[in-house]
Design an enzyme around this catalytic site. Structure first.
Site, mmCIF file in Angstrom:
data_model
loop_
_atom_site.group_PDB
_atom_site.id
_atom_site.type_symbol
_atom_site.label_atom_id
_atom_site.label_comp_id
_atom_site.label_asym_id
_atom_site.label_seq_id
_atom_site.Cartn_x
_atom_site.Cartn_y
_atom_site.Cartn_z
ATOM 1 N N ASP A 200 0.786 -1.074 0.101
ATOM 2 C CA ASP A 200 0.224 -0.297 -0.128
ATOM 3 C C ASP A 200 0.396 1.157 -0.185
ATOM 4 O O ASP A 200 1.963 1.255 0.830
ATOM 5 C CB ASP A 200 -1.052 0.028 1.705
ATOM 6 C CG ASP A 200 -2.028 0.912 1.645
ATOM 7 O OD1 ASP A 200 -2.463 1.029 0.316
ATOM 8 O OD2 ASP A 200 -2.194 2.038 1.943
ATOM 9 N N GLU A 255 1.914 -0.616 -4.948
ATOM 10 C CA GLU A 255 0.787 0.270 -5.563
ATOM 11 C C GLU A 255 1.397 1.502 -5.215
ATOM 12 O O GLU A 255 1.494 2.278 -4.091
ATOM 13 C CB GLU A 255 -0.208 0.630 -3.952
ATOM 14 C CG GLU A 255 -1.625 1.104 -4.600
ATOM 15 C CD GLU A 255 -2.378 1.846 -3.777
ATOM 16 O OE1 GLU A 255 -3.654 2.580 -3.641
ATOM 17 O OE2 GLU A 255 -2.340 2.042 -2.718
HETATM 18 O O1 TEU Z 1 -5.182 4.206 -1.417
HETATM 19 C C1 TEU Z 1 -3.659 5.089 -1.623
HETATM 20 C C2 TEU Z 1 -5.139 5.888 -2.109
HETATM 21 O O2 TEU Z 1 -3.076 6.994 -2.852
HETATM 22 C C3 TEU Z 1 -6.124 6.067 -2.629
HETATM 23 O O3 TEU Z 1 -6.179 6.647 -1.174
HETATM 24 C C4 TEU Z 1 -6.168 7.171 -3.730
HETATM 25 O O4 TEU Z 1 -5.301 8.010 -2.940
HETATM 26 C C5 TEU Z 1 -8.325 6.725 -3.078
HETATM 27 O O5 TEU Z 1 -8.534 6.139 -3.221
HETATM 28 C C6 TEU Z 1 -8.491 7.428 -4.833
HETATM 29 O O6 TEU Z 1 -9.946 7.245 -4.742
HETATM 30 C C7 TEU Z 1 -4.653 2.604 -0.876
HETATM 31 C C8 TEU Z 1 -5.890 2.050 -0.216
HETATM 32 O O7 TEU Z 1 -6.286 1.480 -0.959
HETATM 33 C C9 TEU Z 1 -6.665 2.558 -0.197
HETATM 34 O O8 TEU Z 1 -7.874 1.880 0.529
HETATM 35 C C10 TEU Z 1 -6.645 3.163 1.866
HETATM 36 O O9 TEU Z 1 -7.688 4.275 1.930
HETATM 37 C C11 TEU Z 1 -5.364 3.794 1.557
HETATM 38 O O10 TEU Z 1 -4.379 3.689 0.888
HETATM 39 C C12 TEU Z 1 -4.629 4.294 3.120
HETATM 40 O O11 TEU Z 1 -4.122 3.434 2.927
#
Ligand code: TEU
Length: 513
Positions: A200, A255
């Protein structure tokens, strides 16, 4: 040298709250995943990654972890996990867990200790700054709502940094003790036998020690202050070394939530950082031929161009499903030919094989701070009122048309999108060219994206994919046999040269090269 498994694998993301319940609860669990592994084998996926199932207050539905080395009772326990992992491996399915290294929950014992006093040994595990309580230390904005990425801690009179919710304080990776602790977490899961990690917000971990303001034009955008620091790259190399020290090609799939393929590509390093990275610009690309050709060209230039291996993803738990974005099942079907036909590893999101749209979430039912509930609706397994869950009301509303659009009904209909997924996955598995072959663009009208995947070695085996994103039928100059067609028409017959609007075909071109 044979290619590592993850180059030819098709990945499938499971959001555990929404996949399946083994005990008639409104939220899914790990045993529920195990109970449905036969569906995944039947479909033909090679690997799953599971969003967080660790103990968590669930402020961000599991992305706020309060213990990295256990399972939240909501989802089961470590024994359930081990059982699931063994069941996956029995079926030849690999399993990735989600590593959340950028931040913990504010309920994690590390943060509880850190915020207890400025002198606590864990204080420096997080990012604290002096200041006055009215002026945050810089202009960074937290995700989900336009508030500062800083929260003032009354007790100890300092600010702490959180790129996401105030309940998700960012770890201080400049502290070697944090690095060691997180490596320990990785060893914990690798020793249990997982095949790797989806990581993440990996691009966020190594902050510039100066924490400079984001440029004024980006000041209102979450994460705009992150700028590809050398520290992050160094930390990823450390993770890579650890993962590579285990046998069996364990995987780091990062990610990197940057909307620039050029920047994403840097996170592969010199084959010493991520093995694979998500690349989100294509996910944000509309159903448009020239726009898609540009994304493909960027990916080839920046990712293939450095000898790295791309990934392709159109839906996940953070974004409106592509079936909803693209506006029709015909397009969702044709889009699968991009995911499975382009050069790289596809990552599917549970439910897309049913052609699910986002659920309509009434305002009083919104639970996610980021408003992402629609794509997280529970998977309907049957047409019964409980859709196979044992409860008629799951934690979120069912997706649209769940009475007809469910696994049981679509499995019984061999013209369904579910069967198209299965056929195209099988066609990919049977074709070294589709899995690992080179790529060459094929001449086509503007609205059409067409390419050839080139088999290695002598003889035939090439494949051609044609995707018509236009509103009119289009012709391309290719001769051969249609192996799979997005609406099932004309399969195992000579290709006519015409592709209907919003349709795609996989062709075995005539004759060897
Ligand atoms: O997502 C990282 C992220 O950058 C996302 O939050 C994105 O900006 C946003 O969802 C777009 O709609 C990860 C995870 O996939 C997400 O579910 C988490 O909320 C986030 O990290 C925090 O851990």
């Amino acid at each position: 040298m044979t290619a590592p498994w993850w180059r030819s694998a098709v990945f499938y993301q499971i959001y555990p709250r929404s996949f399946a319940s083994s005990r008639g609860t409104p939220t899914g669990d790990l045993a529920g995943i195990e109970a449905h592994l036969d569906h995944l084998s039947w479909l033909g996926v090679d690997a799953i990654w599971i969003s967080p199932f660790y103990p968590s207050p669930q402020a961000d539905f599991g992305y706020d972890v309060s213990d990295y080395c256990d399972v939240d009772p909501l989802f089961g326990d470590l024994d359930t996990f081990d059982h699931l992992l063994a069941a996956c491996h029995d079926r030849g399915i690999r399993l990735l867990v989600d590593l959340v290294p950028n931040h913990t929950s504010d309920q994690h014992p590390w943060f509880v200790a850190a915020r207890s006093s400025r002198d606590d040994p864990k204080r420096d595990w997080y990012i604290w700054r002096d200041g006055d309580p009215d002026t945050p230390p810089n202009n960074w904005i937290a995700a989900f709502s336009p508030v500062p990425a800083w929260t003032w801690d009354e007790t100890t009179g300092q600010w702490y940094l959180h790129l996401f919710l105030p309940q998700q304080p960012d770890l201080n990776w400049a502290n070697p003790a944090v690095v060691e602790a997180m490596h320990g977490v990785m060893r914990f899961w690798l020793d249990r036998g997982v095949d790797g990690f989806r990581v993440d917000v990996i691009h966020g971990i190594g902050k510039d020690p100066e924490l400079p303001d984001a440029p004024p034009e980006l000041a209102g955008i979450p994460q705009a202050g992150l700028n590809d620091t050398p520290q992050t790259h160094e930390l990823i190399r450390g993770m890579r070394e650890l993962v590579d020290s285990y046998p069996g090609d364990r995987l780091l799939l990062g990610e990197v939530y940057l909307l620039s393929t050029r920047r994403v590509a840097q996170y592969y390093g010199r084959d010493d950082e991520l093995h694979l990275s998500f690349n989100f610009p294509p996910l944000h690309t509309p159903w448009n031929g020239p726009r898609w050709r540009q994304q493909i060209a960027d990916t080839r230039h920046y990712i293939d161009g450095r000898g790295a291996w791309p990934t392709w993803v159109l839906s996940n738990h953070d974004n409106v499903r592509h079936r909803s974005r693209y506006g029709s099942e015909a397009r969702a079907r044709a889009a699968l030919f991009l995911l499975l036909g382009l050069r790289g590893s596809p990552v599917l999101y549970a439910g897309e094989e049913l052609g699910l749209e986002d659920a309509v979430i009434p305002p009083w039912h919104v639970v996610d701070p980021g408003g992402r509930d629609g794509c997280r609706a529970p998977i309907p397994w049957t047409g019964a009122p409980d859709h196979g869950w044992g409860v008629t009301q799951a934690w979120l509303p069912w997706p649209p048309e769940a009475d007809e659009r469910n696994v049981e009904a679509l499995a019984a209909d061999d013209t369904s999108i579910l069967h198209l997924y299965r056929r195209l996955l099988a066609a990919r598995k049977a074709s070294p060219a589709l899995q690992l072959g080179d790529f060459a663009e094929v001449d086509a009208p503007d609205d059409v994206v067409a390419w050839r995947r080139i088999a290695k070695g002598p003889g035939a085996g090439d494949r051609v994919v044609v995707v018509n994103m236009g509103a009119e039928p289009a012709t391309v100059d290719v001769a051969g046999t249609v192996l799979v067609s997005s609406d099932g028409q004309g399969e195992d017959a000579p290709f006519t040269g015409t592709v209907r609007a919003d349709h795609a075909v996989l062709i075995e071109p005539a004759g060897a090269r």
